[in-house]
Design an enzyme around this catalytic site. Sequence first.
Site, PDB file in Angstrom:
ATOM      1  CB  VAL A  87      -0.892   0.031   1.260  1.00 57.41           C
ATOM      2  CG1 VAL A  87      -1.766   1.273   1.264  1.00 57.41           C
ATOM      3  CG2 VAL A  87      -1.732  -1.231   1.343  1.00 57.41           C
ATOM      4  CB  CYS A  88       0.961   4.125   0.510  1.00 53.07           C
ATOM      5  SG  CYS A  88       1.287   5.886   0.569  1.00 53.07           S
ATOM      6  CB  THR A  89       5.797   4.818   0.423  1.00 53.38           C
ATOM      7  OG1 THR A  89       5.311   4.826   1.768  1.00 53.38           O
ATOM      8  CG2 THR A  89       5.558   6.174  -0.204  1.00 53.38           C
ATOM      9  CB  THR A 107       4.203   3.751  -5.248  1.00 55.84           C
ATOM     10  OG1 THR A 107       4.271   4.102  -3.861  1.00 55.84           O
ATOM     11  CG2 THR A 107       4.886   4.848  -6.057  1.00 55.84           C
ATOM     12  CB  ALA A 140      -2.207   4.645  -5.893  1.00 54.99           C
TER      13      ALA A 140
END
Length: 304
Positions: A87-89, A107, A140
């Site tokens: 998730v995300c970074t 990302t 993202a």
Amino acid sequence: VFSAATERALDAGVPRPYTVTVVAPRAGRVRMRSGLSLVADAAWRDVRGPIDTLVVAGGDCRSLMDDRALLAWIRRAARHARRTTSVCTGAFLLAEAGLLDGRRATTHWGWTDELRRRYPAINVDPDALFVSDGAIHTSAGVTAGMDLALALVEADLGRAMALDVARGLVLFLKRPGGQSQFSAHLAAQRAGRGPLGDVPEWIVQHLEADLSVEALAARAGMSPRNFARVFVRELGVTPAKFVERARVELARRALEDGELPLASVAATAGFGTLERMRRTFHRHLRVVPQAYRNRFKAALAATG
DNA sequence: TAAATTAACCGCCAAA
DNA sequence: TATTTGGCGGTTAATT
């Protein structure tokens, strides 16, 4: 999402589909940068037994990128897990562990450029809410992680269950097979405060307004010609296409979870007339609005 | 469904 | 001089 799905499955008499375990460098309280704390069930070193879905969270995780033992653990866990996600970074941890080489991934929009730069072997898709490549799924920003989780629940337990969970959490379930979907909001966010000012943001928030190239150019303080040109450079789509996609996106949401009459949907999404919405909708999704809504009603009825 | 009208797009050139 | 911006007109696609 996984917990909600588990609750619903148990209510429906289905065997427990998931057991959620939170792991961190150490067991116990983990203070987040935001000031909130989580309680880790275990240290990652102590995890025993098979992992079904490994979820690597983002946030401050980049500070862990030089932890070789952790990277090795992630590699090993990913090899044995049914699937690995970020998730995300969190994608940076997977990337540093070498799990994304040669794969498609994404990302958080603020980091796609950096991900591409640091790991040229990764095929970064900056527009996707989430990307699935084999057993590796990256997403993202935070809410996109929930979209991904819903997609996984859908794959595991079926569309009806995923819809049920989405409704319970007031989330929006994506179309089946619909990975790498255009999101006007995401694109607008990513454009940020460029030469276009707040125009992209303004568009997604005012879909009912006059969004002709001429009107938008005036808002941006440019000539129509230049505005159109800059817009394509910044957003990667022409102004009219962007507006059209954003409107279809909104109409879809309205059709999926609302009782709103079609004419009202057409109005709030800025199509003006039913006819225009019908044609545009069909061009994009190959379904007519009424049929699209009916399909959802049927799916919801199936879950009770 | 067909025809007329309108909007968007894009290449090109000139001005800033 | 190089880059950005603006305007014109032809072509295409959408709307009524």
